[in-house]
Design a protein around this motif. Sequence first.
Motif, PDB file in Angstrom:
ATOM      1  N   ASN A   1       0.839  -1.201   0.000  1.00 45.53           N
ATOM      2  CA  ASN A   1       0.000   0.000   0.000  1.00 45.53           C
ATOM      3  C   ASN A   1       0.878   1.257   0.000  1.00 45.53           C
ATOM      4  OD1 ASN A   1      -1.972   1.938   0.210  1.00 45.53           O
ATOM      5  ND2 ASN A   1      -2.823   1.217   2.156  1.00 45.53           N
ATOM      6  N   ALA A   2       0.711   2.057  -1.017  1.00 42.46           N
ATOM      7  CA  ALA A   2       1.516   3.283  -1.150  1.00 42.46           C
ATOM      8  C   ALA A   2       1.313   4.234   0.012  1.00 42.46           C
ATOM      9  CB  ALA A   2       1.154   3.981  -2.466  1.00 42.46           C
ATOM     10  N   ASP A   3       0.162   4.140   0.698  1.00 40.26           N
ATOM     11  CA  ASP A   3      -0.113   5.027   1.826  1.00 40.26           C
ATOM     12  C   ASP A   3       0.177   4.365   3.170  1.00 40.26           C
ATOM     13  OD1 ASP A   3      -1.034   7.087   0.146  1.00 40.26           O
ATOM     14  OD2 ASP A   3      -3.005   6.134  -0.012  1.00 40.26           O
ATOM     15  N   ASN A   4       0.946   3.293   3.155  1.00 37.27           N
ATOM     16  CA  ASN A   4       1.305   2.580   4.381  1.00 37.27           C
ATOM     17  C   ASN A   4       2.032   3.525   5.343  1.00 37.27           C
ATOM     18  OD1 ASN A   4       2.569   0.867   6.338  1.00 37.27           O
ATOM     19  ND2 ASN A   4       2.460  -0.833   4.892  1.00 37.27           N
ATOM     20  N   PRO A   5       1.490   3.728   6.564  1.00 36.78           N
ATOM     21  CA  PRO A   5       2.128   4.664   7.499  1.00 36.78           C
ATOM     22  C   PRO A   5       3.348   4.084   8.216  1.00 36.78           C
ATOM     23  CG  PRO A   5       0.182   3.710   8.508  1.00 36.78           C
ATOM     24  CD  PRO A   5       0.227   3.183   7.097  1.00 36.78           C
ATOM     25  N   ASP A   6       3.575   2.774   8.077  1.00 38.52           N
ATOM     26  CA  ASP A   6       4.679   2.138   8.801  1.00 38.52           C
ATOM     27  C   ASP A   6       5.414   1.151   7.909  1.00 38.52           C
ATOM     28  OD1 ASP A   6       6.407   1.296  10.793  1.00 38.52           O
ATOM     29  OD2 ASP A   6       4.943  -0.072  11.713  1.00 38.52           O
ATOM     30  N   PRO A   7       6.118   1.635   6.889  1.00 42.39           N
ATOM     31  CA  PRO A   7       6.838   0.712   6.002  1.00 42.39           C
ATOM     32  C   PRO A   7       7.924  -0.089   6.725  1.00 42.39           C
ATOM     33  CG  PRO A   7       7.424   3.003   5.526  1.00 42.39           C
ATOM     34  CD  PRO A   7       6.258   3.037   6.445  1.00 42.39           C
ATOM     35  N   GLU A   8       8.565   0.510   7.710  1.00 43.28           N
ATOM     36  CA  GLU A   8       9.615  -0.188   8.450  1.00 43.28           C
ATOM     37  C   GLU A   8       9.034  -1.362   9.235  1.00 43.28           C
ATOM     38  OE1 GLU A   8      13.387   0.810  11.429  1.00 43.28           O
ATOM     39  OE2 GLU A   8      11.861   2.331  11.006  1.00 43.28           O
ATOM     40  N   GLY A   9       7.893  -1.121   9.884  1.00 39.93           N
ATOM     41  CA  GLY A   9       7.242  -2.196  10.624  1.00 39.93           C
ATOM     42  C   GLY A   9       6.741  -3.292   9.694  1.00 39.93           C
ATOM     43  N   THR A  10       6.241  -2.903   8.529  1.00 44.12           N
ATOM     44  CA  THR A  10       5.780  -3.878   7.538  1.00 44.12           C
ATOM     45  C   THR A  10       6.931  -4.761   7.086  1.00 44.12           C
ATOM     46  OG1 THR A  10       3.985  -2.447   6.762  1.00 44.12           O
ATOM     47  CG2 THR A  10       4.775  -4.139   5.240  1.00 44.12           C
ATOM     48  N   ALA A  11       8.077  -4.139   6.812  1.00 40.08           N
ATOM     49  CA  ALA A  11       9.254  -4.898   6.390  1.00 40.08           C
ATOM     50  C   ALA A  11       9.707  -5.855   7.490  1.00 40.08           C
ATOM     51  CB  ALA A  11      10.387  -3.945   6.023  1.00 40.08           C
TER      52      ALA A  11
ATOM     53  N   GLU B   1       4.661  -5.055  -3.788  1.00 39.67           N
ATOM     54  CA  GLU B   1       3.971  -4.281  -4.805  1.00 39.67           C
ATOM     55  C   GLU B   1       3.471  -2.969  -4.210  1.00 39.67           C
ATOM     56  OE1 GLU B   1       4.090  -8.288  -4.915  1.00 39.67           O
ATOM     57  OE2 GLU B   1       2.117  -7.603  -4.189  1.00 39.67           O
ATOM     58  N   GLU B   2       3.201  -2.028  -5.101  1.00 39.68           N
ATOM     59  CA  GLU B   2       2.728  -0.687  -4.752  1.00 39.68           C
ATOM     60  C   GLU B   2       3.749   0.056  -3.887  1.00 39.68           C
ATOM     61  OE1 GLU B   2      -1.295   1.148  -2.900  1.00 39.68           O
ATOM     62  OE2 GLU B   2      -1.627  -0.394  -4.431  1.00 39.68           O
ATOM     63  N   LEU B   3       4.999  -0.023  -4.324  1.00 37.63           N
ATOM     64  CA  LEU B   3       6.079   0.674  -3.629  1.00 37.63           C
ATOM     65  C   LEU B   3       6.076   2.153  -4.013  1.00 37.63           C
ATOM     66  CD1 LEU B   3       8.941  -1.938  -4.105  1.00 37.63           C
ATOM     67  CD2 LEU B   3       7.949  -1.259  -1.907  1.00 37.63           C
ATOM     68  N   LYS B   4       5.992   3.005  -3.022  1.00 39.78           N
ATOM     69  CA  LYS B   4       6.105   4.440  -3.266  1.00 39.78           C
ATOM     70  C   LYS B   4       7.577   4.814  -3.287  1.00 39.78           C
ATOM     71  CE  LYS B   4       4.705   7.291  -0.059  1.00 39.78           C
ATOM     72  NZ  LYS B   4       3.766   8.033   0.822  1.00 39.78           N
TER      73      LYS B   4
ATOM     74  N   VAL C   1      13.461   3.001   2.664  1.00 37.72           N
ATOM     75  CA  VAL C   1      13.086   2.452   3.977  1.00 37.72           C
ATOM     76  C   VAL C   1      13.017   0.931   3.898  1.00 37.72           C
ATOM     77  CG1 VAL C   1      11.341   2.422   5.792  1.00 37.72           C
ATOM     78  CG2 VAL C   1      11.808   4.538   4.530  1.00 37.72           C
ATOM     79  N   TYR C   2      12.362   0.410   2.873  1.00 30.66           N
ATOM     80  CA  TYR C   2      12.286  -1.035   2.707  1.00 30.66           C
ATOM     81  C   TYR C   2      13.662  -1.633   2.445  1.00 30.66           C
ATOM     82  CZ  TYR C   2       7.189  -0.795   2.527  1.00 30.66           C
ATOM     83  OH  TYR C   2       5.868  -0.600   2.845  1.00 30.66           O
ATOM     84  N   GLU C   3      14.464  -0.968   1.648  1.00 28.92           N
ATOM     85  CA  GLU C   3      15.807  -1.477   1.354  1.00 28.92           C
ATOM     86  C   GLU C   3      16.635  -1.597   2.628  1.00 28.92           C
ATOM     87  OE1 GLU C   3      16.614   0.027  -3.221  1.00 28.92           O
ATOM     88  OE2 GLU C   3      16.968   1.441  -1.565  1.00 28.92           O
TER      89      GLU C   3
ATOM     90  N   GLU D   1       0.232  -2.791   8.183  1.00 30.35           N
ATOM     91  CA  GLU D   1      -0.529  -1.552   8.051  1.00 30.35           C
ATOM     92  C   GLU D   1      -1.099  -1.356   6.642  1.00 30.35           C
ATOM     93  OE1 GLU D   1      -1.378   0.684  10.396  1.00 30.35           O
ATOM     94  OE2 GLU D   1      -0.547  -0.747  11.826  1.00 30.35           O
ATOM     95  N   SER D   2      -0.934  -2.357   5.801  1.00 33.86           N
ATOM     96  CA  SER D   2      -1.483  -2.300   4.436  1.00 33.86           C
ATOM     97  C   SER D   2      -2.960  -2.689   4.438  1.00 33.86           C
ATOM     98  CB  SER D   2      -0.700  -3.239   3.523  1.00 33.86           C
ATOM     99  OG  SER D   2      -1.307  -3.349   2.252  1.00 33.86           O
ATOM    100  N   ASP D   3      -3.634  -2.387   3.333  1.00 32.92           N
ATOM    101  CA  ASP D   3      -5.023  -2.817   3.174  1.00 32.92           C
ATOM    102  C   ASP D   3      -5.116  -4.207   2.555  1.00 32.92           C
ATOM    103  OD1 ASP D   3      -4.000  -1.896   0.780  1.00 32.92           O
ATOM    104  OD2 ASP D   3      -5.902  -1.103   0.058  1.00 32.92           O
ATOM    105  N   HIS D   4      -3.968  -4.852   2.323  1.00 28.07           N
ATOM    106  CA  HIS D   4      -3.906  -6.234   1.868  1.00 28.07           C
ATOM    107  C   HIS D   4      -3.217  -7.082   2.924  1.00 28.07           C
ATOM    108  CE1 HIS D   4      -4.588  -5.703  -2.659  1.00 28.07           C
ATOM    109  NE2 HIS D   4      -4.571  -4.464  -2.191  1.00 28.07           N
ATOM    110  N   LEU D   5      -3.560  -8.364   2.973  1.00 23.99           N
ATOM    111  CA  LEU D   5      -2.813  -9.302   3.795  1.00 23.99           C
ATOM    112  C   LEU D   5      -1.642  -9.852   2.990  1.00 23.99           C
ATOM    113  CD1 LEU D   5      -5.601 -11.467   5.489  1.00 23.99           C
ATOM    114  CD2 LEU D   5      -4.262  -9.635   6.530  1.00 23.99           C
ATOM    115  N   PRO D   6      -0.472  -9.997   3.610  1.00 23.29           N
ATOM    116  CA  PRO D   6       0.617 -10.697   2.910  1.00 23.29           C
ATOM    117  C   PRO D   6       0.304 -12.192   2.862  1.00 23.29           C
ATOM    118  CG  PRO D   6       1.296 -10.085   5.133  1.00 23.29           C
ATOM    119  CD  PRO D   6      -0.072  -9.511   4.941  1.00 23.29           C
ATOM    120  N   ILE D   7       0.743 -12.857   1.819  1.00 27.14           N
ATOM    121  CA  ILE D   7       0.526 -14.296   1.690  1.00 27.14           C
ATOM    122  C   ILE D   7       1.856 -14.982   1.439  1.00 27.14           C
ATOM    123  CG2 ILE D   7      -1.839 -14.026   0.871  1.00 27.14           C
ATOM    124  CD1 ILE D   7      -0.830 -14.584  -1.961  1.00 27.14           C
ATOM    125  N   ALA D   8       1.907 -16.268   1.783  1.00 29.48           N
ATOM    126  CA  ALA D   8       3.156 -17.017   1.665  1.00 29.48           C
ATOM    127  C   ALA D   8       2.878 -18.436   1.213  1.00 29.48           C
ATOM    128  CB  ALA D   8       3.898 -17.026   3.006  1.00 29.48           C
TER     129      ALA D   8
END
Length: 343
Positions: free
Chosen positions: A134-144, A158-161, A167-169, A328-335
């Motif tokens: 989600n491009a509007d993710n308020p916590d990319p570090e926590g998501t990573a 996907e949907e990397l701003k 931050v993700y790198e 914090e995304s509007d999608h669930l990660p899947i594995a």
Amino acid sequence: MTQEYTAQSVTAGEERHRPESRVRVLFDRWRRDPGIWRRGIITAVFAVATAFLMMFHAQIPNTIGNLGSLTETFLAWVGLMVPLLLLVALVRRSATALIAVLLPAIVWLNQFGGLLTDKSTGGGDFMVATHNVNADNPDPEGTAAKLTESGADVIALEELKEDDVPVYEKALAGTYKYHSVQGTVGLWSKYPLSATRPVDIKLGWVRAMRSTVTTPEGPVAFYVAHLPSVRVKLHAGFTANQRDKSADALGEAIFDEKLDRVILLGDLNGTVNDRSLKAVTSQMRSTQGAAGYGYGFSWPASFPMARIDQIMVRGVEPTSSWSLPRTESDHLPIAARVDLTQS
């Protein structure tokens, strides 16, 4: 005499309160009801129509508002009509409706009942994950951080701003030595990447990529894709034309892939039931369908209603598939776990 009568009354009372006795009384009452076959005709018609909708969804045309694709996206939810119709049939005391409700129940179980069982086989020493962050993710570090905790060998985002890419790198660098970002999608891997390039899905900007991951079992072609979003509008229906064109282009790229083992990770903005994704789904297997448990719905994260995020494989054997904890995304990660030594 009084005691004997009382004992008989108690016995009769107990008999009437036994569950099997209550059921017998109910059926006897229904059997004597002359309207049991005449009532509930409308309910029966709805039941048959529901069954036909599930059986012949492929015949619903897409020419008007992509109605066919819209139906197929949420086809599993049509099954909710079964308990509703069953309740109406019971309230109406209609044998006709009760019998008719069996038809959609059988059709739904035939189409989706298999998803209720756990198809994971165990094993599979290679794990992959994908997440629309989600491009509007308020916590990319926590998501990573949550994605890293999953233990996946390869992660697609996907949907990397653009502003969030560093931050993700930084957050993923400690675990994933190799990575590439192409446009708004990226691939992070514990193993070397090569032959990495954007994939043209006819959008005018980059939302798909391809890379070879040199795994311990040899090279595997990885595709990451974020197909265009779809919308449901009253005046236009299911607006998915751009998504459909991109799916065709992605399917062509995968068809032309030279490596035998291929894994597709991404947000396809459609389910595997959607005929408009057949350019992709006709040549790849869904890990959820082959080795998952349940429906694996991934969107929206607050109340998942459809699995539009996909992990699909060709020349690889999936062994398990599941959803990861919410970020914090509007999608669930899947594995998924796969066995790279079998196909």
